[in-house]
Design an enzyme around this catalytic site. Structure first.
Site, PDB file in Angstrom:
ATOM      1  N   CYS A  13       2.957  -0.816 -12.682  1.00  0.00           N
ATOM      2  CA  CYS A  13       3.294   0.332 -13.530  1.00  0.00           C
ATOM      3  C   CYS A  13       4.363  -0.080 -14.539  1.00  0.00           C
ATOM      4  CB  CYS A  13       3.746   1.535 -12.694  1.00  0.00           C
ATOM      5  SG  CYS A  13       5.192   1.234 -11.667  1.00  0.00           S
ATOM      6  N   LYS A  59      -3.301   4.830  -3.391  1.00  0.00           N
ATOM      7  CA  LYS A  59      -4.447   3.966  -3.665  1.00  0.00           C
ATOM      8  C   LYS A  59      -5.224   3.675  -2.387  1.00  0.00           C
ATOM      9  CE  LYS A  59      -2.014   2.009  -7.647  1.00  0.00           C
ATOM     10  NZ  LYS A  59      -0.845   2.927  -7.537  1.00  0.00           N
ATOM     11  N   ALA A  67       0.771  -1.241   0.000  1.00  0.00           N
ATOM     12  CA  ALA A  67       0.000   0.000   0.000  1.00  0.00           C
ATOM     13  C   ALA A  67       0.803   1.293   0.000  1.00  0.00           C
ATOM     14  CB  ALA A  67      -0.943   0.011   1.209  1.00  0.00           C
ATOM     15  N   PRO A 112       3.071   4.478  -0.905  1.00  0.00           N
ATOM     16  CA  PRO A 112       2.945   5.467   0.166  1.00  0.00           C
ATOM     17  C   PRO A 112       1.507   5.828   0.536  1.00  0.00           C
ATOM     18  CG  PRO A 112       3.383   6.595  -1.875  1.00  0.00           C
ATOM     19  CD  PRO A 112       3.423   5.119  -2.197  1.00  0.00           C
TER      20      PRO A 112
END
Length: 458
Positions: free
Chosen positions: A233, A117, A112, A114
């Site tokens: 990503c 999301k 999770a 930084p």
């Protein structure tokens, strides 16, 4: 910018000659700056009207905006400190926006930090259910916690654990899981050129085993009927389609879901081993104003097995300590829908739908209410961020242009001259344009600053 030859060859094969040229051209375009409204505090339209800088709607993110590049960092504005928005790259906003969160859900963000999301997931829960946000790095988990608490979320558990320990504690527990997996970062080359050298040293082959292990662990924690969104990503087929295709082959009770709502800039997934994976979503910077991302949404089929571990997963909690009773009693909120935990000198509130498990390393369990020391209770910064102005009896209202707002955020004592605070004393909630910033104590015409030292502006 020099791009690795292996990467260029793979991108040309993935995109085709014409789109590959468009992708390369995108490196000459400026990167995008964006922020996302915290809809648990403010609507996107209201935020756009209130901020003093120009916002432009991100077409595929309901609460996302591009902001003008020439403006001084929005992190310096009081609204940022009031938790009204979070700065985030546009394509990175997509995974949390496409996981169909419902109020009351038990939600896991497995990797999770930084917190970009995780803050969106918590916002969509809107104070219901539970968000467990985990990051294996303790230092990164602390940054994750700060971002969640700055935006006022109290229905959270924050851990820094190996995922297998979470599997042991929460088998088939979560309604929704977001797994934004560690990856080779190809989609960030344009925004962060330093990632290129990192890619050359740690390419896709480094991450595939990690991603496969994480997806299997997430599967084990997913409740029958629940949904999991996997994202990276990177553009790598090995890290994206191939990882999920293997998970689908291993578990016949997993089904591929269509990601909704669709957007014209989304690029479909690539078929692997004869399996149609066109429901996956790829984001490319030459098609959309953002960087690179990949998304896959899966659902576990329903089962007759028990879908929730209840009493065995609860931590025994105490009643409200007498030292905190006077302060918390004046807050216009029903405390009967949960329970209190008094650990050392710290007091926490856990709503009834929250399930901390024994044996895990928690940075936070629920809403941190404050500190009990030498028979006195001092409220926390986090409680202030979690409150609404109408819930607290004494409010110091300041407008965003008032210089006292910035002085408060720097930790200075505030002169209350000109404000309707005459006759007030004791604890007060200081607000900017109706949104809480923190606590202070009124003495005469002065407000003694109680803004958390670690959050103060320099």
């Amino acid at each position: 910018m020099r791009l690795p030859e292996m990467f260029l060859s793979q991108m040309k094969e993935l995109l085709g000659e014409e789109e590959f040229k468009q992708y390369i051209t995108s490196f000459d375009q400026p990167i995008c700056h964006a922020l996302r409204a915290n809809t648990s505090k403010i609507s996107p339209d209201e935020l756009k009207k209130r901020v003093p800088f120009k916002l432009e709607k991100i077409p595929w993110i309901p609460n996302g905006f591009y902001y003008e590049e020439g403006f001084a960092s929005p992190t310096k504005h009081p609204y940022y400190h009031a938790g009204l928005y979070y700065l985030q790259e546009p394509s990175a906003m997509t995974p949390a926006s496409r996981l169909p969160i419902e109020k009351g859900d038990q939600v896991l963000d497995l990797c999770a930090a930084p917190g970009g999301k995780a803050t969106e997931l918590a916002s969509r829960l809107d104070g219901t259910g539970m968000l467990l946000a985990n990051d294996i790095s303790h230092s990164r988990a602390k940054a994750l916690l700060k971002n969640l608490e700055n935006q006022g979320f109290g229905n959270i558990l924050v851990t820094s654990e190996e995922p297998q320990k979470l599997v042991n504690a929460y088998p088939e527990h979560f309604d929704k899981i977001l797994l934004d997996a560690p990856c080779s970062g190809e989609g960030m080359f344009r925004r962060e050129p330093s990632m290129i050298r990192f890619f050359e040293e740690n390419g896709p082959n480094t991450y595939v085993p990690i991603q496969k292990k994480l997806t299997e662990q997430a599967y084990q924690m997913l409740k029958p009927g629940g949904m999991m969104l996997y994202s990276t990503c990177t553009f790598s087929v090995e890290e994206n389609e191939s990882v999920i295709e293997e998970l689908l082959r291993s578990h016949e009770d997993l089904a591929l879901m269509k990601i909704q709502p669709d957007y014209e800039g989304f690029f479909p997934g690539i078929s692997v081993n004869g399996r149609d994976l066109s429901d996956f979503v790829r984001i490319f910077p030459h098609r959309m104003r953002g960087e690179g991302h990949f998304l896959a949404l899966l659902q576990k089929k329903e089962s007759e097995r028990s879908q929730l571990r209840k009493s065995s997963n609860r931590v025994v909690c105490s009643c409200m300590p007498c030292e905190a009773r006077e302060f918390l009693g004046q807050i216009r909120r029903d405390w009967s829908n949960g329970s209190f935990r008094h650990i050392d000198e710290q007091l926490y509130f856990l709503a009834e739908q929250m399930f901390p498990a024994k044996g895990l390393r928690y940075l936070r369990t629920g809403l941190h209410l404050g500190t009990i020391r030498r028979g006195r209770f001092e409220p926390s910064q986090v409680l202030a961020m979690n409150l609404k102005p109408e819930e607290f009896p004494v409010v110091v209202p300041l407008c965003g242009e008032d210089e006292r707002v910035l002085r408060y955020l720097k930790g200075e004592t505030i002169d209350l001259t000109g404000l309707s605070c005459k006759g007030m004393k004791g604890w007060a909630l200081l607000c900017v344009d109706g949104y809480p910033l923190g606590f202070g104590k009124i003495a005469g015409q002065m407000l003694k600053n109680k803004y958390y030292t670690g959050w103060r502006m320099t």
